[in-house]
Design a protein around this motif. Structure first.
Motif, PDB file in Angstrom:
ATOM      1  N   ARG A 131       0.822  -1.197   0.000  1.00 16.39           N
ATOM      2  CA  ARG A 131       0.000   0.000   0.000  1.00 16.39           C
ATOM      3  C   ARG A 131       0.869   1.267   0.000  1.00 16.39           C
ATOM      4  NH1 ARG A 131      -5.352   0.212   1.787  1.00 16.39           N
ATOM      5  NH2 ARG A 131      -5.213  -1.850   2.669  1.00 16.39           N
ATOM      6  N   ALA A 132       2.046   1.146   0.625  1.00 20.55           N
ATOM      7  CA  ALA A 132       2.916   2.323   0.716  1.00 20.55           C
ATOM      8  C   ALA A 132       3.567   2.646  -0.618  1.00 20.55           C
ATOM      9  CB  ALA A 132       3.986   2.103   1.781  1.00 20.55           C
ATOM     10  N   LEU A 133       3.565   1.697  -1.517  1.00 18.80           N
ATOM     11  CA  LEU A 133       4.192   1.949  -2.813  1.00 18.80           C
ATOM     12  C   LEU A 133       3.256   2.774  -3.689  1.00 18.80           C
ATOM     13  CD1 LEU A 133       5.541  -1.623  -3.646  1.00 18.80           C
ATOM     14  CD2 LEU A 133       6.851   0.308  -2.791  1.00 18.80           C
ATOM     15  N   PRO A 134       3.634   4.003  -4.010  1.00 19.15           N
ATOM     16  CA  PRO A 134       2.788   4.776  -4.913  1.00 19.15           C
ATOM     17  C   PRO A 134       2.787   4.119  -6.287  1.00 19.15           C
ATOM     18  CG  PRO A 134       4.443   6.164  -3.848  1.00 19.15           C
ATOM     19  CD  PRO A 134       4.815   4.748  -3.593  1.00 19.15           C
ATOM     20  N   SER A 135       1.596   3.940  -6.861  1.00 17.67           N
ATOM     21  CA  SER A 135       1.557   3.219  -8.137  1.00 17.67           C
ATOM     22  C   SER A 135       2.338   3.959  -9.208  1.00 17.67           C
ATOM     23  CB  SER A 135       0.114   2.989  -8.585  1.00 17.67           C
ATOM     24  OG  SER A 135      -0.714   4.028  -8.181  1.00 17.67           O
ATOM     25  N   LEU A 136       2.289   5.305  -9.143  1.00 23.54           N
ATOM     26  CA  LEU A 136       3.041   6.083 -10.139  1.00 23.54           C
ATOM     27  C   LEU A 136       4.541   5.827  -9.986  1.00 23.54           C
ATOM     28  CD1 LEU A 136       2.924   8.145 -12.413  1.00 23.54           C
ATOM     29  CD2 LEU A 136       3.088   9.949 -10.714  1.00 23.54           C
ATOM     30  N   ALA A 137       4.999   5.730  -8.723  1.00 19.94           N
ATOM     31  CA  ALA A 137       6.420   5.482  -8.480  1.00 19.94           C
ATOM     32  C   ALA A 137       6.811   4.095  -8.955  1.00 19.94           C
ATOM     33  CB  ALA A 137       6.740   5.640  -6.995  1.00 19.94           C
TER      34      ALA A 137
ATOM     35  N   ALA B 264       7.007   4.268 -12.562  1.00 15.31           N
ATOM     36  CA  ALA B 264       8.162   5.060 -12.970  1.00 15.31           C
ATOM     37  C   ALA B 264       9.445   4.255 -12.829  1.00 15.31           C
ATOM     38  CB  ALA B 264       8.239   6.334 -12.131  1.00 15.31           C
ATOM     39  N   ILE B 265       9.605   3.590 -11.678  1.00 11.05           N
ATOM     40  CA  ILE B 265      10.814   2.803 -11.464  1.00 11.05           C
ATOM     41  C   ILE B 265      10.845   1.631 -12.435  1.00 11.05           C
ATOM     42  CG2 ILE B 265      12.031   1.373  -9.778  1.00 11.05           C
ATOM     43  CD1 ILE B 265      10.938   3.301  -7.613  1.00 11.05           C
TER      44      ILE B 265
ATOM     45  N   TYR C  42      -7.718  -1.224  -7.095  1.00 12.44           N
ATOM     46  CA  TYR C  42      -6.341  -0.744  -7.227  1.00 12.44           C
ATOM     47  C   TYR C  42      -5.846  -0.922  -8.650  1.00 12.44           C
ATOM     48  CZ  TYR C  42      -4.584   0.443  -2.621  1.00 12.44           C
ATOM     49  OH  TYR C  42      -4.314   1.087  -1.466  1.00 12.44           O
TER      50      TYR C  42
ATOM     51  N   ALA D 219      -7.394   1.541 -11.136  1.00 15.45           N
ATOM     52  CA  ALA D 219      -6.830   2.878 -10.928  1.00 15.45           C
ATOM     53  C   ALA D 219      -5.406   2.948 -11.481  1.00 15.45           C
ATOM     54  CB  ALA D 219      -6.834   3.211  -9.436  1.00 15.45           C
TER      55      ALA D 219
ATOM     56  N   THR E 245      -5.140   3.029 -15.229  1.00 19.52           N
ATOM     57  CA  THR E 245      -5.389   4.380 -15.760  1.00 19.52           C
ATOM     58  C   THR E 245      -4.122   5.217 -15.672  1.00 19.52           C
ATOM     59  OG1 THR E 245      -7.497   4.126 -14.623  1.00 19.52           O
ATOM     60  CG2 THR E 245      -7.100   6.222 -15.734  1.00 19.52           C
ATOM     61  N   ILE E 246      -3.460   5.137 -14.503  1.00 17.71           N
ATOM     62  CA  ILE E 246      -2.256   5.945 -14.282  1.00 17.71           C
ATOM     63  C   ILE E 246      -1.139   5.534 -15.235  1.00 17.71           C
ATOM     64  CG2 ILE E 246      -0.467   6.470 -12.567  1.00 17.71           C
ATOM     65  CD1 ILE E 246      -2.626   6.182 -10.440  1.00 17.71           C
TER      66      ILE E 246
ATOM     67  N   LEU F  26       0.017   7.782 -17.848  1.00 18.54           N
ATOM     68  CA  LEU F  26       0.885   8.913 -17.509  1.00 18.54           C
ATOM     69  C   LEU F  26       2.339   8.477 -17.514  1.00 18.54           C
ATOM     70  CD1 LEU F  26      -1.035  10.590 -14.565  1.00 18.54           C
ATOM     71  CD2 LEU F  26      -1.298  10.908 -17.004  1.00 18.54           C
ATOM     72  N   ALA F  27       2.556   7.171 -17.303  1.00 15.64           N
ATOM     73  CA  ALA F  27       3.922   6.671 -17.291  1.00 15.64           C
ATOM     74  C   ALA F  27       4.301   6.121 -18.653  1.00 15.64           C
ATOM     75  CB  ALA F  27       4.078   5.589 -16.222  1.00 15.64           C
TER      76      ALA F  27
END
Lengths: 242, 249
Positions: free
Chosen positions: A73-79, A82-83, A159, A162, A165-166, A169-170
């Motif tokens: 949960r602490a892992l931002p999906s965008l991050a 990105a990684i 999750y 969502a 969708t994000i 952006l990546a």
């Protein structure tokens, strides 16, 4: 208000059934997103469920099984995306890997909590009736754990949609996020229209899974655990100890 | 405009300033030189904004949830509708909700829009945990408090809420971590937080060091915030120390 009307018009104009894959309609993109998400959820379940069920059955590694989803949960999906981009390069693979990293722990933790939380007396009774480990897991523990297992599945599904969708952006050009990330071409009305489609998709999937859960839950369990119907809260009581 | 071009040529200079590091020009996975050069201009401001964005969202979300939870604790009938509405908000994919809110007149492309969306994600978690915590207070404890001559209000503030703290803080932990994770996406609409360097790095042709640094900071921030809340809980509930409050079911 004006934008909303335009957005609805956008959905109306572009909502036709897909006929030509080269000119994707909103239905086409929504289905594509559903496919990406379904694949992500399926892989997550294949990875997370058996592990959660098995560890729950053995009552082993509870700290790990419970906390892995908190870390997830602490892992931002965008991050994560990105990684992933940095390591694997842009594309569908990164998207699916990110979906699994985010969703598999949720499925696993809820399966663990569901199975480990089954009343030990019931398991003893089943063993006394001569059932083996497999039959206990399959015929006793799993039916009783269905509400929590499904809560995990529903949270994971939300999750995944969502995150899918994000993913646009990546750098992943697929699904409805593709329109959302391209305001220059589709204008605010198109972006809003696509966002409404994404929101509707998420609510629809969540609702259908809730109905499926209701249908699969044994009636006795349903009456007893009616409070558990709401999904994500299944994880909440667990974190009190962590 | 933060749109992603379809083709992403790898340009040898990243992060704006002309490249002075070999590892940056080669776009290696991690270039510590770039990080130390851009820490004070790129990463640190983004981190600070991110903390503020998350803190405000959790604070507002907590205030709203707390009031709603106290009301629902007294009037059971309120619980279902609140759960339903906050459940729907929680289900909406973050990017879609951000974009929907952007079109609402007084909000637009601003940090306010981001806050509204972030707050809406905390409501279900916080409301649920506060109500669950309050409901879990044993009846005989409440009776004892009333028997000692406490008024209903005193009983609530001195007995029921303190006893519900583990559950309330468990909710705060999940809400905080969730908000920190989602706030990276907020940069798409308001140019604040750790999402800014992430988007910039993707636009610059997937500049790996910046992606890993900003993404890593977001993860570390979430873990640190979670740890801090655990410490707060330890400090606020000294009676629970040494006793394992394991899974509630």
């Amino acid at each position: 208000m004006h934008t909303l009307i335009q957005a609805l018009q956008f959905i109306g104009h572009n909502g036709a059934l897909p006929s030509d894959p080269a000119a994707p309609t909103l239905v086409h993109l929504t289905l594509q997103m559903l496919a990406i998400s379904a694949a992500g959820i399926a892989i997550s379940l294949v990875v997370g469920l058996p592990l959660g069920l098995w560890l729950g059955h053995l009552h082993r590694f509870s700290f790990l099984a419970i906390n892995v989803s908190n870390i997830g949960r602490a892992l931002p999906s965008l991050a994560v995306l990105a990684i992933g981009d940095a390591i694997l390069g842009l594309g569908l693979t990164v998207t699916e890997v990110a979906l699994v990293i985010l969703a598999a722990p949720i499925a696993m933790t809820n399966a663990y909590v569901g199975i480990a939380g089954v009343d030990p007396e019931i398991v003893d009774a089943a063993r006394g009736m001569g059932m083996g480990g497999w039959r206990i897991l399959w015929q006793v523990e799993l039916p009783l754990a269905i509400p929590l297992v499904f809560a995990g599945l529903r949270t994971a599904a939300v999750y995944v949609i969502a995150t899918a969708t994000i993913a646009s952006l990546a750098g992943y050009n697929g699904g409805l996020g593709y329109i959302i990330s391209d305001e220059q071409s589709y204008h605010q009305s198109g972006v809003l229209g696509a966002s409404i489609c994404v929101a509707a998709l998420a609510l629809l999937v969540e609702g259908l899974l809730a109905l499926l859960q209701r249908a699969l839950t044994p009636r006795g369990v349903r009456l007893e655990r009616d409070v558990d119907d709401e999904g994500i809260e299944a994880i909440l009581p667990v974190t009190i100890g962590g | 405009m933060i749109g992603i071009a379809a083709s992403l040529p790898v340009i040898p200079t990243f992060g704006g300033a002309p490249s002075s590091y070999a590892c940056e020009r080669a776009n290696r996975l991690f270039c510590s030189g770039w990080i130390s050069q851009n820490w004070s201009t790129v990463l640190w401001p983004a981190l600070r904004q991110h903390v503020l964005l998350s803190l405000v969202a959790v604070a507002i979300g907590f205030a709203i949830s707390f009031v709603l939870a106290l009301l629902a604790y007294r009037w059971h009938r309120l619980e279902r509708p609140v759960i339903l509405v906050s459940g729907i908000l929680y289900t909406l994919p973050s990017l879609a909700l951000f974009e929907i809110l952007v079109t609402v007149k007084p909000l637009g492309l601003s940090a306010r829009t981001a806050e509204v969306a972030l707050v809406s994600y905390t409501l279900l978690i916080l409301f649920r945990n506060i109500v669950t915590g309050l409901r879990a207070v044993p009846d005989d404890v409440k009776e004892a408090a009333r028997g000692m001559g406490m008024t209903e209000r005193q009983c609530l503030w001195r007995v029921e809420i303190p006893l519900a703290l583990p559950s309330i803080i468990a909710g705060l932990r999940i809400a905080t971590v969730t908000v920190i994770a989602l706030a990276t996406v907020a940069a798409y609409i308001c140019d604040e937080g750790l999402g800014v360097p992430i988007f910039a790095a993707i636009q610059d042709g997937v500049f790996k060091t910046e992606l890993i640094a900003a993404g890593g900071l977001a993860v570390v921030l979430a873990i640190v915030a979670d740890g801090l809340l655990v410490l707060v809980q330890r400090a606020l509930t000294p009676w629970a120390r040494g006793r394992r409050l394991g899974a509630a079911r």
